[in-house]
Design a protein around this motif. Structure first.
Motif, PDB file in Angstrom:
ATOM      1  N   GLN A 106     112.208 -23.957 -72.360  1.00  0.00           N
ATOM      2  CA  GLN A 106     112.683 -25.241 -71.848  1.00  0.00           C
ATOM      3  C   GLN A 106     113.067 -26.173 -72.991  1.00  0.00           C
ATOM      4  OE1 GLN A 106     113.094 -26.284 -68.523  1.00  0.00           O
ATOM      5  NE2 GLN A 106     112.893 -24.068 -68.229  1.00  0.00           N
ATOM      6  N   ASP A 107     112.227 -26.213 -74.027  1.00  0.00           N
ATOM      7  CA  ASP A 107     112.526 -27.041 -75.192  1.00  0.00           C
ATOM      8  C   ASP A 107     113.491 -26.302 -76.117  1.00  0.00           C
ATOM      9  OD1 ASP A 107     110.865 -29.011 -74.302  1.00  0.00           O
ATOM     10  OD2 ASP A 107     109.149 -28.397 -75.523  1.00  0.00           O
ATOM     11  N   VAL A 108     114.327 -27.055 -76.798  1.00  0.00           N
ATOM     12  CA  VAL A 108     115.257 -26.501 -77.780  1.00  0.00           C
ATOM     13  C   VAL A 108     114.684 -26.789 -79.171  1.00  0.00           C
ATOM     14  CG1 VAL A 108     117.578 -26.632 -78.755  1.00  0.00           C
ATOM     15  CG2 VAL A 108     117.248 -26.763 -76.270  1.00  0.00           C
ATOM     16  N   HIS A 109     114.440 -25.732 -79.949  1.00  0.00           N
ATOM     17  CA  HIS A 109     113.879 -25.855 -81.299  1.00  0.00           C
ATOM     18  C   HIS A 109     114.988 -25.604 -82.323  1.00  0.00           C
ATOM     19  CE1 HIS A 109     109.465 -25.759 -80.289  1.00  0.00           C
ATOM     20  NE2 HIS A 109     110.009 -25.381 -79.135  1.00  0.00           N
ATOM     21  N   LEU A 110     115.201 -26.590 -83.179  1.00  0.00           N
ATOM     22  CA  LEU A 110     116.169 -26.469 -84.268  1.00  0.00           C
ATOM     23  C   LEU A 110     115.439 -26.746 -85.578  1.00  0.00           C
ATOM     24  CD1 LEU A 110     119.066 -28.653 -82.739  1.00  0.00           C
ATOM     25  CD2 LEU A 110     118.715 -26.196 -82.463  1.00  0.00           C
ATOM     26  N   SER A 111     115.871 -26.109 -86.644  1.00  0.00           N
ATOM     27  CA  SER A 111     115.220 -26.356 -87.927  1.00  0.00           C
ATOM     28  C   SER A 111     116.223 -26.275 -89.065  1.00  0.00           C
ATOM     29  CB  SER A 111     114.083 -25.345 -88.156  1.00  0.00           C
ATOM     30  OG  SER A 111     114.592 -24.018 -88.167  1.00  0.00           O
ATOM     31  N   ARG A 112     115.887 -26.972 -90.128  1.00  0.00           N
ATOM     32  CA  ARG A 112     116.643 -26.886 -91.384  1.00  0.00           C
ATOM     33  C   ARG A 112     115.640 -27.032 -92.512  1.00  0.00           C
ATOM     34  NH1 ARG A 112     120.652 -31.412 -93.822  1.00  0.00           N
ATOM     35  NH2 ARG A 112     118.578 -32.335 -94.075  1.00  0.00           N
ATOM     36  N   GLY A 113     115.425 -25.954 -93.228  1.00  0.00           N
ATOM     37  CA  GLY A 113     114.390 -25.976 -94.256  1.00  0.00           C
ATOM     38  C   GLY A 113     113.031 -26.199 -93.607  1.00  0.00           C
ATOM     39  N   THR A 114     112.310 -27.225 -94.075  1.00  0.00           N
ATOM     40  CA  THR A 114     110.980 -27.523 -93.525  1.00  0.00           C
ATOM     41  C   THR A 114     111.034 -28.537 -92.372  1.00  0.00           C
ATOM     42  OG1 THR A 114     110.667 -29.292 -95.149  1.00  0.00           O
ATOM     43  CG2 THR A 114     109.891 -27.079 -95.752  1.00  0.00           C
ATOM     44  N   GLU A 115     112.205 -29.058 -92.085  1.00  0.00           N
ATOM     45  CA  GLU A 115     112.339 -30.057 -91.019  1.00  0.00           C
ATOM     46  C   GLU A 115     112.626 -29.365 -89.689  1.00  0.00           C
ATOM     47  OE1 GLU A 115     114.076 -33.793 -93.622  1.00  0.00           O
ATOM     48  OE2 GLU A 115     115.471 -32.512 -92.542  1.00  0.00           O
ATOM     49  N   VAL A 144     135.475 -35.391 -77.194  1.00  0.00           N
ATOM     50  CA  VAL A 144     134.603 -34.515 -77.980  1.00  0.00           C
ATOM     51  C   VAL A 144     133.454 -34.069 -77.073  1.00  0.00           C
ATOM     52  CG1 VAL A 144     133.094 -34.359 -79.987  1.00  0.00           C
ATOM     53  CG2 VAL A 144     135.190 -35.730 -80.099  1.00  0.00           C
ATOM     54  N   THR A 145     133.122 -32.780 -77.120  1.00  0.00           N
ATOM     55  CA  THR A 145     131.990 -32.280 -76.342  1.00  0.00           C
ATOM     56  C   THR A 145     130.696 -32.717 -77.016  1.00  0.00           C
ATOM     57  OG1 THR A 145     133.259 -30.363 -75.616  1.00  0.00           O
ATOM     58  CG2 THR A 145     130.874 -30.230 -75.411  1.00  0.00           C
ATOM     59  N   LEU A 146     129.907 -33.506 -76.289  1.00  0.00           N
ATOM     60  CA  LEU A 146     128.659 -34.051 -76.823  1.00  0.00           C
ATOM     61  C   LEU A 146     127.548 -33.891 -75.797  1.00  0.00           C
ATOM     62  CD1 LEU A 146     129.924 -37.485 -78.190  1.00  0.00           C
ATOM     63  CD2 LEU A 146     129.282 -35.531 -79.591  1.00  0.00           C
ATOM     64  N   VAL A 147     126.341 -33.744 -76.282  1.00  0.00           N
ATOM     65  CA  VAL A 147     125.143 -33.795 -75.442  1.00  0.00           C
ATOM     66  C   VAL A 147     124.105 -34.622 -76.177  1.00  0.00           C
ATOM     67  CG1 VAL A 147     123.301 -32.499 -74.315  1.00  0.00           C
ATOM     68  CG2 VAL A 147     125.587 -31.531 -74.423  1.00  0.00           C
ATOM     69  N   THR A 148     123.411 -35.487 -75.459  1.00  0.00           N
ATOM     70  CA  THR A 148     122.337 -36.255 -76.071  1.00  0.00           C
ATOM     71  C   THR A 148     121.091 -36.162 -75.207  1.00  0.00           C
ATOM     72  OG1 THR A 148     121.688 -38.433 -76.919  1.00  0.00           O
ATOM     73  CG2 THR A 148     123.086 -38.407 -74.954  1.00  0.00           C
ATOM     74  N   SER A 182     118.449 -30.736 -67.198  1.00  0.00           N
ATOM     75  CA  SER A 182     118.853 -29.436 -66.643  1.00  0.00           C
ATOM     76  C   SER A 182     120.360 -29.322 -66.500  1.00  0.00           C
ATOM     77  CB  SER A 182     118.170 -29.221 -65.289  1.00  0.00           C
ATOM     78  OG  SER A 182     118.470 -30.281 -64.392  1.00  0.00           O
ATOM     79  N   GLU A 183     121.025 -30.445 -66.132  1.00  0.00           N
ATOM     80  CA  GLU A 183     122.479 -30.384 -65.959  1.00  0.00           C
ATOM     81  C   GLU A 183     123.224 -30.259 -67.285  1.00  0.00           C
ATOM     82  OE1 GLU A 183     121.323 -34.825 -65.595  1.00  0.00           O
ATOM     83  OE2 GLU A 183     120.514 -32.864 -64.991  1.00  0.00           O
ATOM     84  N   ASP A 184     122.542 -30.571 -68.399  1.00  0.00           N
ATOM     85  CA  ASP A 184     123.175 -30.483 -69.726  1.00  0.00           C
ATOM     86  C   ASP A 184     122.859 -29.175 -70.436  1.00  0.00           C
ATOM     87  OD1 ASP A 184     124.313 -32.997 -69.484  1.00  0.00           O
ATOM     88  OD2 ASP A 184     122.560 -34.003 -70.348  1.00  0.00           O
ATOM     89  N   ARG A 185     121.958 -28.388 -69.888  1.00  0.00           N
ATOM     90  CA  ARG A 185     121.484 -27.213 -70.616  1.00  0.00           C
ATOM     91  C   ARG A 185     122.600 -26.212 -70.906  1.00  0.00           C
ATOM     92  NH1 ARG A 185     116.779 -25.707 -72.271  1.00  0.00           N
ATOM     93  NH2 ARG A 185     116.384 -23.507 -72.727  1.00  0.00           N
ATOM     94  N   GLY A 186     123.497 -26.011 -69.957  1.00  0.00           N
ATOM     95  CA  GLY A 186     124.598 -25.085 -70.182  1.00  0.00           C
ATOM     96  C   GLY A 186     125.478 -25.509 -71.336  1.00  0.00           C
ATOM     97  N   THR A 187     125.770 -26.834 -71.428  1.00  0.00           N
ATOM     98  CA  THR A 187     126.589 -27.332 -72.543  1.00  0.00           C
ATOM     99  C   THR A 187     125.856 -27.186 -73.868  1.00  0.00           C
ATOM    100  OG1 THR A 187     127.553 -28.945 -71.014  1.00  0.00           O
ATOM    101  CG2 THR A 187     127.920 -29.306 -73.363  1.00  0.00           C
ATOM    102  N   VAL A 188     124.540 -27.436 -73.849  1.00  0.00           N
ATOM    103  CA  VAL A 188     123.743 -27.279 -75.078  1.00  0.00           C
ATOM    104  C   VAL A 188     123.833 -25.845 -75.587  1.00  0.00           C
ATOM    105  CG1 VAL A 188     121.393 -27.258 -76.008  1.00  0.00           C
ATOM    106  CG2 VAL A 188     122.159 -29.165 -74.586  1.00  0.00           C
ATOM    107  N   LEU A 189     123.625 -24.879 -74.698  1.00  0.00           N
ATOM    108  CA  LEU A 189     123.677 -23.472 -75.110  1.00  0.00           C
ATOM    109  C   LEU A 189     125.070 -23.093 -75.601  1.00  0.00           C
ATOM    110  CD1 LEU A 189     121.535 -21.819 -72.290  1.00  0.00           C
ATOM    111  CD2 LEU A 189     120.853 -22.330 -74.642  1.00  0.00           C
ATOM    112  N   GLN A 190     126.095 -23.622 -74.956  1.00  0.00           N
ATOM    113  CA  GLN A 190     127.465 -23.354 -75.387  1.00  0.00           C
ATOM    114  C   GLN A 190     127.693 -23.850 -76.815  1.00  0.00           C
ATOM    115  OE1 GLN A 190     130.396 -25.179 -72.874  1.00  0.00           O
ATOM    116  NE2 GLN A 190     132.097 -24.627 -74.193  1.00  0.00           N
ATOM    117  N   LEU A 191     127.222 -25.067 -77.106  1.00  0.00           N
ATOM    118  CA  LEU A 191     127.379 -25.618 -78.446  1.00  0.00           C
ATOM    119  C   LEU A 191     126.585 -24.791 -79.471  1.00  0.00           C
ATOM    120  CD1 LEU A 191     127.104 -29.455 -77.666  1.00  0.00           C
ATOM    121  CD2 LEU A 191     129.114 -28.275 -78.550  1.00  0.00           C
TER     122      LEU A 191
END
Length: 431
Positions: free
Chosen positions: A397-406, A295-299, A414-423
């Motif tokens: 540089q930071d990834v901002h995610l939101s759901r409702g008010t959270e 499974v493609t994962l990034v943490t 840096s080496e994971d950034r490409g996978t993050v954007l792909q997901l």
């Protein structure tokens, strides 16, 4: 003198080949004792595999031959210094030495402390030593992981030694050329550089760590110095089969074989322990054997804003969504490990190490496992269709995610950034 020789000949004939059997055993037991005493005894045993079997086959007949020979010597009045009596004593002494060495080597390989009859112990030792270990994956092993590396400091020092040696070689050549002439200078310089290369290779061999090769079914240990590989079945590992020693760079494993994996480095030793604890669990092994691909994962570390308060933790992104487990990377990793195995470890547990094993699960199983860990820790799980991704994610540089008010904010490596954007682009949630 003739009478003495005739008496010995008569004794040999009456013993009907037993003396010859004892003499044959003397040679074989001596060779086996030399093998088992060696520091590289496993390599020597594998180089001459028939010796263990031959000694084992002799054992049954030898006990009777020694007893009958001593009894016949007593009946015939053979002196204490008679050649046949001397041979019997030498064989008994060698036999005891071999039995001690076999017990020692059995403990090393199998952690078997009980003393077995020598014939039985030899058969077990032969099976353990001569077992062929394949480095080819079987159908039930969809992947393999390698643990162990040459430390960067050692590599740097050895590289510097070669560079410095090359420079000094040139200086030596020009100095000797002016003094002794071209031929002598060239010969001495080449010899010196050859010696330097030999010493460097020797140092590298001594400093190289042991290497472990792990699949869902077995652990294969390849010790430095070219010793034969040893495999341990993961389904043979019991409750306390995996331990880290006080030095923290050594892992001991007790299963159908006993292994002491040393010089891995602290990080690699802790990582290996985590992976072994995971694959020791039957359900984790079963899930891993069913996985067709990882499974493609990034943490990465992130913070959750909820009810106007920020909570640090570890964020996991997959095709299905975002999973946030509160705590540091080690705390979050320990939470997920405990969910998967029910175990708490007294050593470091990093989230990437846990996911390294769990990513080889069917995605539905992994999703359920992460959901349980979040329920236990008070984290959050957001389905990808519910997540809004910051429109500036490509530039920030930071990834901002939101759901409702959270809100979830974190900075991937840096080496994971490409996978993050792909997901995130695969989610289609506003990236």
């Amino acid at each position: 003198m003739t009478e003495s020789r005739a008496s010995e000949g008569d004794l040999r004939r009456r013993l009907e080949g037993r003396v010859e059997l004892i003499e044959s055993a003397l040679r074989r037991y001596r060779l086996l004792a030399e093998q088992l005493e060696s520091r590289r005894w496993r390599r020597k045993v594998r180089a001459a595999p028939s010796l263990l079997r031959e000694v084992g086959e002799l054992e049954g007949a030898l006990t009777e031959a020694l007893a009958q020979t001593e009894r016949r010597c007593d009946l015939e009045g053979a002196t204490h210094d008679a050649p046949i009596r001397k041979t019997v004593r030498r064989v008994r002494k060698l036999r005891a030495q071999v039995a001690t060495l076999v017990d020692k080597r059995m403990y090393e390989l199998l952690l078997l402390s009980e003393s077995l009859p020598l014939e039985t112990a030899l058969a077990k030792l032969e099976a353990a030593c001569l077992q062929e270990v394949s480095l080819e994956r079987t159908p039930g092993e969809p992947f393999s992981l390698r643990i162990g590396f040459v430390g960067g400091v050692v590599q740097y020092l050895l590289s510097m030694l070669l560079v410095l040696g090359g420079f000094l070689g040139w200086v030596l050549f020009f100095a000797l050329d002016a003094w002794l002439g071209l031929g002598a200078a060239l010969a001495i310089t080449v010899s010196s550089m050859g010696l330097l290369m030999f010493l460097t290779a020797t140092l590298l061999g001594r400093e190289a760590p042991d290497v472990a090769w792990l699949t869902p079914e077995r652990l294969v240990w390849m010790a430095s110095g070219g010793a034969p590989p040893v495999a341990v079945r993961l389904d043979s590992l019991g409750e306390d089969a995996i331990r880290m020693e006080a030095e923290l760079d050594t892992v001991t494993v007790r299963g159908d074989k006993y292994l002491r994996l040393s010089r891995l480095g602290r990080g690699e030793a802790a990582r290996l322990r985590v992976l072994l604890e995971l694959f020791r669990a039957p359900q984790v092994r079963a899930n891993a054997s069913r996985a067709e691909r990882p499974v493609t994962l990034v943490t990465y570390p992130a913070q959750l804003r909820r009810n106007k308060a920020w909570t640090p933790g570890q964020l996991v992104l997959s095709h299905r969504g975002a999973y946030f487990i509160p705590g540091s990377g080690a705390d979050a990793g320990a939470t997920l490990l405990r969910t998967a195995t029910g175990r708490r470890l007294d050593s470091r547990v990093e989230m990437p190490w846990v996911l390294e094993a769990l990513r080889w699960h069917p995605e539905s199983e992994l999703d359920a496992l992460l959901a349980r860990a979040i329920a236990q820790s008070g984290g959050v799980a957001w389905a990808s269709v519910d997540v809004r991704v910051s429109p500036d994610v490509e530039e920030e540089q930071d990834v901002h995610l939101s759901r409702g008010t959270e809100v979830l904010v974190g900075k991937p490596a840096s080496e994971d950034r490409g996978t993050v954007l792909q997901l995130l682009h695969g989610w289609g949630g506003g990236a």
